[in-house]
Design an enzyme around this catalytic site. Structure first.
Site, PDB file in Angstrom:
ATOM      1  N   CYS A   2       0.810  -1.160  -0.205  1.00 13.44           N
ATOM      2  CA  CYS A   2       0.004  -0.004  -0.036  1.00 13.44           C
ATOM      3  C   CYS A   2       1.003   1.283  -0.091  1.00 13.44           C
ATOM      4  O   CYS A   2       2.138   1.256   0.463  1.00 13.44           O
ATOM      5  CB  CYS A   2      -0.927   0.148   1.294  1.00 13.44           C
ATOM      6  SG  CYS A   2      -2.039  -1.316   1.244  1.00 13.44           S
ATOM      7  N   ARG A  33       3.803  -0.088  -4.960  1.00 16.34           N
ATOM      8  CA  ARG A  33       3.515  -0.525  -3.598  1.00 16.34           C
ATOM      9  C   ARG A  33       2.157  -1.558  -3.591  1.00 16.34           C
ATOM     10  O   ARG A  33       1.906  -2.040  -2.476  1.00 16.34           O
ATOM     11  CB  ARG A  33       3.516   0.416  -2.415  1.00 16.34           C
ATOM     12  CG  ARG A  33       4.725   1.151  -2.658  1.00 16.34           C
ATOM     13  CD  ARG A  33       4.836   2.221  -1.434  1.00 16.34           C
ATOM     14  NE  ARG A  33       4.761   1.559  -0.168  1.00 16.34           N
ATOM     15  CZ  ARG A  33       5.703   1.323   0.381  1.00 16.34           C
ATOM     16  NH1 ARG A  33       6.881   1.503  -0.078  1.00 16.34           N
ATOM     17  NH2 ARG A  33       5.556   0.737   1.690  1.00 16.34           N
ATOM     18  N   TRP A 129      -3.117  -2.619  -1.795  1.00 18.21           N
ATOM     19  CA  TRP A 129      -2.680  -3.878  -2.123  1.00 18.21           C
ATOM     20  C   TRP A 129      -3.586  -4.686  -1.035  1.00 18.21           C
ATOM     21  O   TRP A 129      -3.180  -4.669   0.255  1.00 18.21           O
ATOM     22  CB  TRP A 129      -1.245  -4.290  -1.908  1.00 18.21           C
ATOM     23  CG  TRP A 129      -0.770  -5.624  -2.536  1.00 18.21           C
ATOM     24  CD1 TRP A 129      -0.417  -6.135  -3.560  1.00 18.21           C
ATOM     25  CD2 TRP A 129      -0.529  -6.679  -1.464  1.00 18.21           C
ATOM     26  NE1 TRP A 129      -0.257  -7.387  -3.591  1.00 18.21           N
ATOM     27  CE2 TRP A 129      -0.172  -7.731  -2.123  1.00 18.21           C
ATOM     28  CE3 TRP A 129      -0.665  -6.806   0.030  1.00 18.21           C
ATOM     29  CZ2 TRP A 129       0.044  -9.028  -1.569  1.00 18.21           C
ATOM     30  CZ3 TRP A 129      -0.392  -8.139   0.463  1.00 18.21           C
ATOM     31  CH2 TRP A 129      -0.245  -9.085  -0.290  1.00 18.21           C
ATOM     32  N   ASN A 156      -1.246   1.758   5.764  1.00 10.04           N
ATOM     33  CA  ASN A 156      -0.293   1.024   5.209  1.00 10.04           C
ATOM     34  C   ASN A 156       0.062  -0.063   6.274  1.00 10.04           C
ATOM     35  O   ASN A 156       0.692   0.606   7.245  1.00 10.04           O
ATOM     36  CB  ASN A 156       1.117   1.472   4.300  1.00 10.04           C
ATOM     37  CG  ASN A 156       1.946   0.403   4.054  1.00 10.04           C
ATOM     38  OD1 ASN A 156       1.761  -0.515   3.862  1.00 10.04           O
ATOM     39  ND2 ASN A 156       3.095   0.773   4.260  1.00 10.04           N
ATOM     40  N   GLY A 157      -0.267  -1.283   6.131  1.00 12.18           N
ATOM     41  CA  GLY A 157       0.159  -2.104   7.171  1.00 12.18           C
ATOM     42  C   GLY A 157      -0.893  -3.022   7.564  1.00 12.18           C
ATOM     43  O   GLY A 157      -2.023  -3.294   6.956  1.00 12.18           O
ATOM     44  N   SER A 450      17.860  -7.263   2.204  1.00 10.52           N
ATOM     45  CA  SER A 450      16.522  -6.710   1.887  1.00 10.52           C
ATOM     46  C   SER A 450      16.783  -5.371   0.880  1.00 10.52           C
ATOM     47  O   SER A 450      17.201  -4.652   1.218  1.00 10.52           O
ATOM     48  CB  SER A 450      15.739  -6.434   3.075  1.00 10.52           C
ATOM     49  OG  SER A 450      14.667  -5.786   2.696  1.00 10.52           O
ATOM     50  N   GLN A 451      16.312  -5.689  -0.303  1.00 13.29           N
ATOM     51  CA  GLN A 451      16.419  -4.420  -1.293  1.00 13.29           C
ATOM     52  C   GLN A 451      15.709  -3.359  -0.574  1.00 13.29           C
ATOM     53  O   GLN A 451      16.210  -1.992  -0.779  1.00 13.29           O
ATOM     54  CB  GLN A 451      15.823  -4.664  -2.547  1.00 13.29           C
ATOM     55  CG  GLN A 451      16.117  -3.850  -3.751  1.00 13.29           C
ATOM     56  CD  GLN A 451      15.165  -2.828  -3.790  1.00 13.29           C
ATOM     57  OE1 GLN A 451      15.564  -1.694  -3.764  1.00 13.29           O
ATOM     58  NE2 GLN A 451      13.850  -2.753  -3.371  1.00 13.29           N
ATOM     59  N   GLU A 545      16.184 -18.174  -9.224  1.00 16.06           N
ATOM     60  CA  GLU A 545      15.714 -16.706  -9.372  1.00 16.06           C
ATOM     61  C   GLU A 545      15.380 -16.616 -10.911  1.00 16.06           C
ATOM     62  O   GLU A 545      14.260 -16.135 -10.962  1.00 16.06           O
ATOM     63  CB  GLU A 545      17.045 -16.077  -9.359  1.00 16.06           C
ATOM     64  CG  GLU A 545      16.869 -14.379  -9.654  1.00 16.06           C
ATOM     65  CD  GLU A 545      15.887 -13.791  -8.784  1.00 16.06           C
ATOM     66  OE1 GLU A 545      15.243 -14.238  -7.708  1.00 16.06           O
ATOM     67  OE2 GLU A 545      15.452 -12.711  -9.011  1.00 16.06           O
ATOM     68  N   LYS A 549      11.285 -15.252 -11.631  1.00 19.32           N
ATOM     69  CA  LYS A 549      11.027 -14.029 -12.616  1.00 19.32           C
ATOM     70  C   LYS A 549      10.185 -14.677 -13.655  1.00 19.32           C
ATOM     71  O   LYS A 549       9.069 -13.931 -13.928  1.00 19.32           O
ATOM     72  CB  LYS A 549      12.379 -13.472 -13.314  1.00 19.32           C
ATOM     73  CG  LYS A 549      13.330 -12.854 -12.592  1.00 19.32           C
ATOM     74  CD  LYS A 549      12.687 -11.480 -12.167  1.00 19.32           C
ATOM     75  CE  LYS A 549      13.391 -11.016 -10.829  1.00 19.32           C
ATOM     76  NZ  LYS A 549      12.776 -11.626  -9.974  1.00 19.32           N
ATOM     77  N   GLU A 552       6.619 -14.639 -11.844  1.00 17.41           N
ATOM     78  CA  GLU A 552       6.092 -13.525 -11.434  1.00 17.41           C
ATOM     79  C   GLU A 552       5.708 -12.521 -12.367  1.00 17.41           C
ATOM     80  O   GLU A 552       4.859 -11.681 -12.249  1.00 17.41           O
ATOM     81  CB  GLU A 552       6.925 -12.948 -10.054  1.00 17.41           C
ATOM     82  CG  GLU A 552       8.194 -12.315 -10.701  1.00 17.41           C
ATOM     83  CD  GLU A 552       9.022 -11.332  -9.392  1.00 17.41           C
ATOM     84  OE1 GLU A 552      10.028 -11.457  -9.491  1.00 17.41           O
ATOM     85  OE2 GLU A 552       8.117 -10.674  -8.771  1.00 17.41           O
ATOM     86  N   HIS A 568      16.237 -38.088  -9.108  1.00 11.03           N
ATOM     87  CA  HIS A 568      15.240 -38.295  -7.934  1.00 11.03           C
ATOM     88  C   HIS A 568      13.743 -38.015  -8.009  1.00 11.03           C
ATOM     89  O   HIS A 568      13.215 -37.949  -7.236  1.00 11.03           O
ATOM     90  CB  HIS A 568      15.975 -37.706  -6.571  1.00 11.03           C
ATOM     91  CG  HIS A 568      17.346 -38.373  -6.220  1.00 11.03           C
ATOM     92  ND1 HIS A 568      17.659 -39.516  -6.081  1.00 11.03           N
ATOM     93  CD2 HIS A 568      18.553 -37.506  -6.517  1.00 11.03           C
ATOM     94  CE1 HIS A 568      18.899 -39.590  -5.866  1.00 11.03           C
ATOM     95  NE2 HIS A 568      19.575 -38.449  -6.124  1.00 11.03           N
ATOM     96  N   LYS A 671       5.696  -4.412  -4.485  1.00 15.37           N
ATOM     97  CA  LYS A 671       7.127  -4.331  -4.524  1.00 15.37           C
ATOM     98  C   LYS A 671       7.561  -4.539  -2.620  1.00 15.37           C
ATOM     99  O   LYS A 671       8.335  -5.390  -2.647  1.00 15.37           O
ATOM    100  CB  LYS A 671       7.877  -3.057  -5.108  1.00 15.37           C
ATOM    101  CG  LYS A 671       9.231  -3.041  -4.845  1.00 15.37           C
ATOM    102  CD  LYS A 671       9.948  -2.521  -6.172  1.00 15.37           C
ATOM    103  CE  LYS A 671      11.146  -2.917  -6.145  1.00 15.37           C
ATOM    104  NZ  LYS A 671      11.601  -4.021  -6.769  1.00 15.37           N
TER     105      LYS A 671
END
Ligand code: F6R
Length: 677
Positions: A2, A33, A129, A156-157, A450-451, A545, A549, A552, A568, A671
């Site tokens: 958010c 966001r 969001w 937001n939260g 964390s980015q 990774e 990608k 997502e 296996h 994000k």
């Protein structure tokens, strides 16, 4: 998740249309966001001077008969004594463009005078969001306390004790219209306001409300009882404040205590203030920002502002330093690219340079040991770790904690760190670490990667590690973020802003001549239902990774598979249709990857091999078979995964564009994941 954007102007003339346009633009900057719905709240009249709205006795129950309605907003007619009329609240599902269109419809239908100039006004806005309740107009923010909108809030939260608060408010006759956790907040404001019998200063009232809230939140409040005042606060979720005093309009006034806000010299001054989830939203207006700390409460009234802290509940303001942002508007624009993800993939060479700048020093063989200059081998200095280096060396183990792409970056780096530091390195997904309450000891060094520096799971894991007495190190791309502030020491990536929701340059922080070839390959894969990536060693991270990608952004089912596990189980999936990308660059696992390729080819697999340039053996596989090659330059083994991921990011990007999906804002994602669970 958010995004919050709010704008306060005092003795600064802005037409209502300018204010609306600014709110929409601010939301667009924050759309990464969350982008499932959005809303705004504005007034149509100037707010009174602060001296005229000082606090005194409570003024009884609200009697307004206007409606703050989600889809069909209408301006209230009945102002309370000394209070302002009901504001306009407009909310729409989908992107900001939908909200803008709805606002235009509203203005036309109601004959709202958007050319009217407002010199004192508070506008608040939100992009959502969804966590509690589907994206619908009624669940969107701003939320109001009642149809006459005595209190209006954006959030937001997550409020974890909202159900208990709701029950109490319902027992007092409140009616809830949304399914959200947020709606309890404006209703609680109203309840506390009318219960107290004395009109508290607005920030003090907000502190009373904060005291009853559990969870994580960044909030901005506006109220008809406090016309022209803006209050914002945070606990756990990010919120920055931008400030601007128009040139020649006097010094910036900051309050020392609540009472400074009402009346006083600052009332002749002009000021603009923003409270937003992210500095990128305010950069085009001001570079003077401060970061609110947990439990901080911002109060803006007249020509000044004050910041208080709810944890000490004191009436005295707390000192918070305004910083000058080193961010330019063009850094948050697409700059000639079609999409942010594409721009950010192509920015990787520069991002890597910025990450190394001032940290990697080279020494010529004939230099004095102390002379470190650009151009030859030698020393890496991480300023943020200088003081704790000895403690880290003495650690029993190094634990890396992260989520998503950041976790994959840790996985890619693990072997190099083990080799260099000769300490056991363990990796933890933050949410799993918390679920297990895994043992952490005083002599552990925990590194939180964390980015955004705001990821709630990583932040909670950090709090947990601190309670266990471990040394906590942060690696983030966001100066001033919650993780960089809460860790004992750390490193900033300096990779520059990442706006595309899919993280790219933060993973590598190359070699982009491959773009056309990768695009051609994307054409052949665009209709795939599923894709597999096989790798081993540190390129297992590359496979995970790349698969992430593909999921997502391209919305294709995809799996990253440790090639050692192939026989296996995963081998059963192999046939002539399923595209399989095998990472087989020259490293310690190269021989084993050749054997994997042989086994796959023996089963007529449809292979794409990512290998080093000029690898004749791989070229041999490709000659005359259905196997294609992506050739990348060779570098030292430890850095090869950094090179390898880039064409795979580009592949996901091109397939996404070819499939017609939104590459920068993929379905259902946001994000910054600032909620847990
Ligand atoms: C994937 C992606 C996410 C993030 C994850 C952690 O492209 O962006 O998987 O990597 O949500 O985010 P940060 O690094 O901000 O903690």
């Amino acid at each position: 998740m958010c995004g919050i954007y709010s704008y306060y102007n005092y003795h600064v003339s802005r037409s209502l249309q300018e204010i609306l346009d600014q709110l929409f633009q601010g939301l667009r900057r924050l759309e990464y966001r969350g982008y499932d719905s959005a809303g705004i709240c504005v007034d149509t009249d100037d707010a009174p001077e602060p001296a005229a709205c000082g606090y005194g006795d409570g003024d009884g129950a609200a009697a307004g008969n206007g409606h703050a309605h989600s889809l069909a907003p209408c301006q209230g007619s009945g102002a309370l004594d000394g209070d302002s009329p009901t504001p306009i609240v407009i909310k729409a599902v989908g992107k900001i463009a939908n909200l803008e269109a709805l606002a235009a419809e509203y203005v036309a239908a109601n004959g709202t005078d958007v050319a009217k100039v407002l010199r004192h006004h508070v506008g608040i806005a939100h992009t959502r969001w969804a966590t509690h309740g589907r994206p619908t107009p009624v669940n969107s923010h701003p939320h109001v306390s009642d149809p006459s909108a005595e209190f209006v809030v954006v959030h937001n939260g997550i409020i974890t004790n909202y159900a208990a608060i709701k029950e109490i408010l319902v027992s007092h006759g409140e009616e809830f219209v949304s399914e959200t956790d947020t709606e309890v907040i404006p209703k609680l404001c109203k309840y506390v306001y009318h219960q107290l019998g004395t009109k508290l200063p607005f920030p003090k009232l907000v502190m009373e409300v904060m005291r009853r809230l559990e969870g994580a939140f960044a909030l901005v409040f506006k109220s008809r009882h406090y016309p022209g005042e803006m209050v914002a606060c945070r606990r756990g979720s990010p919120l920055i404040v931008g400030v601007k005093v128009p040139q020649g309009k006097g010094p910036l006034a900051s309050f020392r205590s609540f009472s400074d806000a009402y009346g006083g010299a600052h009332n002749s001054q002009a000021i603009e203030v923003w409270a937003a989830s992210d500095a990128s939203a305010v950069i085009e207006h001001t570079k003077k920002v401060l970061v609110l700390e947990d439990d901080d409460v911002l109060h803006v009234a007249g020509g000044g502002y004050g910041i208080y802290n709810a944890a000490n509940r004191g009436d005295e303001a707390v000192p918070r330093v305004l910083q000058t942002l080193q961010l330019e508007v063009d850094q948050i624009m697409k700059g000639g690219y079609d999409h942010f993800m594409q721009k950010e993939i192509h920015e990787q060479p520069e991002a890597l340079l910025q990450t190394m700048r001032g940290r990697v020093m080279f020494r010529r063989p004939d230099d004095e040991p102390s002379a470190y200059v650009a151009g030859a081998a030698s020393r890496i200095t991480l300023g943020g770790l200088v003081d704790t280096k000895a403690t880290i060396r003495r650690a029993r183990r190094i634990m890396f904690v992260a989520c998503g792409t950041s976790y994959h970056a840790c996985l890619a780096a693990r072997q190099t760190i083990e080799d260099l530091v000769e300490l056991p390195v363990v990796l933890e997904l933050a949410s799993d670490l918390l679920d297990r309450r895994a043992p952490i000891f005083r002599d552990d060094t925990c590194v939180f990667v964390s980015q955004s520096g705001e990821t709630a799971d990583t932040l909670r894991a950090l709090e947990y590690a601190k309670t266990r007495g471990a040394l906590c190190v942060g690696v983030t791309n966001t100066v001033g973020s919650a993780i960089s502030r809460a860790t004992h020491c750390g490193i900033h990536q300096n990779a520059g802003y990442e706006i595309g929701v899919a993280s790219t340059k933060a993973y590598t922080s190359q070699v982009l001549g491959l773009d056309a070839k990768v695009r051609a390959l994307a054409e052949t894969l665009r209709d795939s239902q599923s894709l597999l990536f096989f790798a081993r060693g540190s390129n297992y991270a590359t496979a995970l990774e790349a698969a992430l990608k593909m999921k997502e952004v391209a919305l294709i089912h995809s799996e990253g598979i440790l090639a050692g596990e192939m026989k296996h189980g995963p081998l059963a999936l192999v046939d002539e249709h399923m595209p399989i990308i095998v990472v087989a660059t020259r490293d310690g696992t190269y021989a084993k990857m050749q054997s994997v390729i042989e086994q796959l080819l023996a089963r007529d697999a449809r292979l794409i091999i990512l290998c080093n340039e000029g690898d004749e053996r791989m070229q041999g596989y490709a000659a005359g078979s259905r196997c294609q090659l992506i050739e990348v330059p060779q570098t030292v083994e430890q850095l090869q995964p950094v090179v390898n991921i880039v064409p795979l990011q580009l592949l996901a990007y091109h397939i996404t564009v070819l499939r017609g999906h939104n590459v920068d804002q993929p379905r259902n994602l946001a994000k910054s994941v600032t909620v847990t669970d």
